[in-house]
Design an enzyme around this catalytic site. Structure first.
Site, mmCIF file in Angstrom:
data_model
loop_
_atom_site.group_PDB
_atom_site.id
_atom_site.type_symbol
_atom_site.label_atom_id
_atom_site.label_comp_id
_atom_site.label_asym_id
_atom_site.label_seq_id
_atom_site.Cartn_x
_atom_site.Cartn_y
_atom_site.Cartn_z
ATOM 1 N N LYS A 176 0.834 -1.198 0.000
ATOM 2 C CA LYS A 176 0.000 0.000 0.000
ATOM 3 C C LYS A 176 0.872 1.253 0.000
ATOM 4 C CE LYS A 176 -1.869 -1.455 3.757
ATOM 5 N NZ LYS A 176 -2.703 -1.672 4.969
ATOM 6 N N THR A 207 -7.916 8.965 9.609
ATOM 7 C CA THR A 207 -7.371 7.790 8.927
ATOM 8 C C THR A 207 -7.132 6.619 9.875
ATOM 9 O OG1 THR A 207 -5.113 8.636 9.200
ATOM 10 C CG2 THR A 207 -6.284 9.212 7.160
ATOM 11 N N GLY A 209 -7.465 3.337 11.435
ATOM 12 C CA GLY A 209 -8.152 2.102 11.076
ATOM 13 C C GLY A 209 -8.360 1.864 9.597
ATOM 14 N N THR A 210 -7.746 2.660 8.741
ATOM 15 C CA THR A 210 -7.958 2.461 7.298
ATOM 16 C C THR A 210 -7.380 1.134 6.818
ATOM 17 O OG1 THR A 210 -5.990 3.836 6.922
ATOM 18 C CG2 THR A 210 -8.136 4.886 6.650
ATOM 19 N N GLY A 211 -6.261 0.699 7.406
ATOM 20 C CA GLY A 211 -5.685 -0.582 7.012
ATOM 21 C C GLY A 211 -6.592 -1.745 7.364
ATOM 22 N N CYS A 212 -7.196 -1.689 8.549
ATOM 23 C CA CYS A 212 -8.147 -2.728 8.971
ATOM 24 C C CYS A 212 -9.334 -2.766 8.020
ATOM 25 C CB CYS A 212 -8.641 -2.454 10.387
ATOM 26 S SG CYS A 212 -7.348 -2.308 11.636
#
Length: 264
Positions: A176, A207, A209-212
């Protein structure tokens, strides 16, 4: 009656609701699948930082996964925070025992606030035990550097790191680009080759928690039978739409980006 597809989230709990298990559940519901959980740790955290972490015992984590898989077999699995080697070993054993598939592993090493969420021994065990079982891993640039042992300073570096991990561990890798100084383009390396996914950088401060959210959306799409490139593309569209909604909690930096009103 059509059976609702199911996804098991194996991750830590976020008391503020913005990341971890809470983000996973919200995302999976919005993406039309049934969410189940196995909690790896309790965290006292909010959008500004992690205050405390209480890990569950390996035996209890195993019992959670047993309880789910002996009743409702998951169509996909999303793996998030695994803070120690013993927990990683249990998860790997259960993935093998139940022959679970469509495994999307997000290497949660550092929180958005900068707090470390995985110790050094755990990183090595994660590489050895989780990577070979995963259909896809979703590292950001700092995580891809740790996993690959390579410096990433350009899009070509992202490709090289993804190719190295994919070749070594035989799993697809979505590197990413959100931590780069440019846009938010991601690169997918799989047995089919390299695919770039253009991303729009949204000027949204929320932003956390965007990866989760992204990894859970991908797992949801795989559970519904989509191929990997389509799963990634739809998940990126979902996350971009959620961030673009600019929803806020009013005080502080409320992480309301999880797609409320953003049905895919």
């Amino acid at each position: 009656m059509e059976r609702l597809k199911t996804v098991l989230a194996i991750a830590g709990s976020d008391s503020s609701g913005g990341a971890g298990i809470q983000a996973d559940i919200k995302t999976m519901i919005m993406n039309g699948v049934y969410a189940m959980t196995a909690v790896t740790a309790l965290t006292a955290q909010n959008t500004t930082g992690v205050r405390a972490v209480e890990r569950v015992t390996p035996a209890f984590l195993g019992q959670q996964i047993d309880a789910v898989c002996t009743d409702i077999m998951p169509d996909a699995v999303k793996i998030g925070m695994l803070p120690e080697a013993a927990l990683i070993e249990v998860v790997a054993e259960k993935l093998e025992q139940y022959e679970l598939r469509n495994i999307v592993a997000d290497p949660v090493m550092v929180a958005t606030s900068g707090a470390s969420l995985m110790d050094g021994e755990a990183v090595q065990v994660w590489k050895e035990r989780i990577l070979p079982l995963a259909a896809l891993i979703t590292p950001n640039i700092p995580e891809a550097e740790v996993l690959s042992g390579s410096r990433i300073r350009s899009p070509k570096d992202m490709e090289r790191a993804a190719e190295k991990l994919c070749g070594t561990y035989s799993c697809a890798v979505l590197c990413k680009g959100g931590h780069s100084s440019g846009g938010a383009d991601d690169v997918l390396c799989s047995a089919e080759g390299i695919t770039w996914f253009a991303g729009e950088r949204i000027a949204n401060p929320n932003t956390h928690g965007t990866g989760c959210t992204l990894s859970s959306a991908i797992a949801s799409n795989l559970a519904k039978g989509m191929m990997l490139p389509q799963s990634v593309s739809r998940a990126k569209e979902y996350l971009t739409g959620a961030l673009s909604a600019m929803l806020d909690l009013g005080e502080g930096s409320g992480p309301l980006h999880h797609g409320y009103g953003m049905q895919p």
